[in-house]
Enzyme design. Structure first.
Site, PDB file in Angstrom:
ATOM      1  CB  ALA A  13      -0.941  -0.007   1.204  1.00  0.00           C
ATOM      2  CG  ASN A 124      12.282  -2.511  -9.645  1.00  0.00           C
ATOM      3  OD1 ASN A 124      12.151  -3.087 -10.720  1.00  0.00           O
ATOM      4  ND2 ASN A 124      11.893  -1.263  -9.458  1.00  0.00           N
ATOM      5  CG  HIS A 179      12.056  -2.227 -15.290  1.00  0.00           C
ATOM      6  ND1 HIS A 179      11.618  -1.216 -16.112  1.00  0.00           N
ATOM      7  CD2 HIS A 179      11.775  -1.824 -14.023  1.00  0.00           C
ATOM      8  CE1 HIS A 179      11.106  -0.245 -15.372  1.00  0.00           C
ATOM      9  NE2 HIS A 179      11.193  -0.586 -14.101  1.00  0.00           N
TER      10      HIS A 179
END
Length: 310
Positions: A13, A124, A179
């Site tokens: 969140a 990540n 990425h």
């Protein structure tokens, strides 16, 4: 996928997770916003805040903020944003070790209550964490997808549109690969209203935009002091929407490769088709020698990062 109203869970969140939840709420998507117990009442507060936007923005999304995985049971799609960002002085190996444990724990708890869910990974290092989620879930590869190329392509489209002074809707760009700084913007496949960008921009201008795209995340960290959140959240949300609405949307995502593009047993950004089953097809673009070399360099960097997995 169930015939009832789809249930979507966002795990984490923080900035990215809350932005993803907000993007989906505006489109009457999304249900549960979950965070770790240490977050206490924060997820509940963010969910309630978003719920109260409904009368203003005319949406009726029902949101639940929680720290209890029981509330995520029978989710159709789970978006995983949980994890730590890389901090100054932290090696890639340090980040991998920490986030590997977080992702494994999250996936185990999600899968226990939602054995038929589709996982979208945002944590990540993205490609490596998507691989961790895939192994932890034990799902078929079409049900574990990483969000990367959607965001990177959006950044390239933004820069191209600004340079050419055209609407972003007129610009198409595709960024594949890992990425990170070795991502592969496909200039030959980038167009403005169907016309190759090389017809409008010099090689130097294109090279500058490619470089800015590759460093797009770092540019925002320099400005904000932390990683970006609005665009990453929207990128993940757009993937959820494509799956729920069975759009058959072709976008670059991190997918498990088993020989495609000459790569095996790893997650890597490639063009895919998203539909109701999740990742429904990997598209094989014809690459020239220079693009193949960039792709291999990007893949090698991911393989190096994966060596840090325990």
């Amino acid at each position: 996928m169930s015939t009832q109203r789809p249930k979507i869970t966002v795990v984490g969140a923080g900035n990215v997770g809350a932005s993803c939840a907000a993007w989906m709420a505006e489109r009457d998507l999304g249900d549960v916003l979950l965070d770790i117990p240490a977050a206490k009442e924060m997820p509940k507060g963010k969910a309630l805040d978003l719920q109260q936007v409904g009368p203003i923005s005319n949406y009726n999304t029902r949101l639940t903020g929680t720290t209890d995985y029981a509330d995520t049971a029978q989710s159709d799609i789970c978006v995983i944003t949980a994890g730590l960002p890389r901090k100054p002085g932290m090696s890639r190996e340090d980040l991998v070790a920490i986030n590997q444990g977080i992702v494994q724990d999250v996936v185990k708890k999600l899968v226990a209550g939602s054995p038929n869910t589709i996982l979208i990974v945002v944590t990540n290092p993205l490609d490596t964490m998507a691989y961790v989620a895939y192994k932890a879930a034990g799902f078929p590869k079409h049900r574990v997808i990483g969000q990367a190329g959607v965001l990177d392509s959006a950044r390239m489209r933004t820069f191209l549109a600004a340079e050419l002074k055209v609407a972003v809707e007129n610009v198409n760009a595709s960024v594949i690969g890992g990425h990170g700084d070795e991502m592969v913007p496909l200039v030959r496949y980038s167009t403005v209203a169907g016309v190759p960008i090389s017809n409008y921009l010099s090689a130097e201008k294109i090279a500058a935009i490619v470089d800015r795209t590759r460093k797009g995340g770092g540019e925002l960290v320099n400005y904000l002091g932390v990683s970006a959140w609005y665009a990453p959240g929207a990128a993940a949300g757009s993937m959820v929407e494509a799956i729920l609405k069975d759009k058959k949307l072709i976008i670059p995502c991190a997918a498990y490769l088993d020989g495609e593009y000459g790569l095996k047993d790893m997650y890597f950004g490639v063009p895919v088709k998203l539909g109701r089953q999740g990742l429904e097809e990997i598209l094989l673009y014809e690459l020239d020698d220079a693009e193949k070399a960039m792709l291999q360099k990007s893949a090698d960097l991911i393989k190096e990062t994966m060596k840090a997995l325990k």
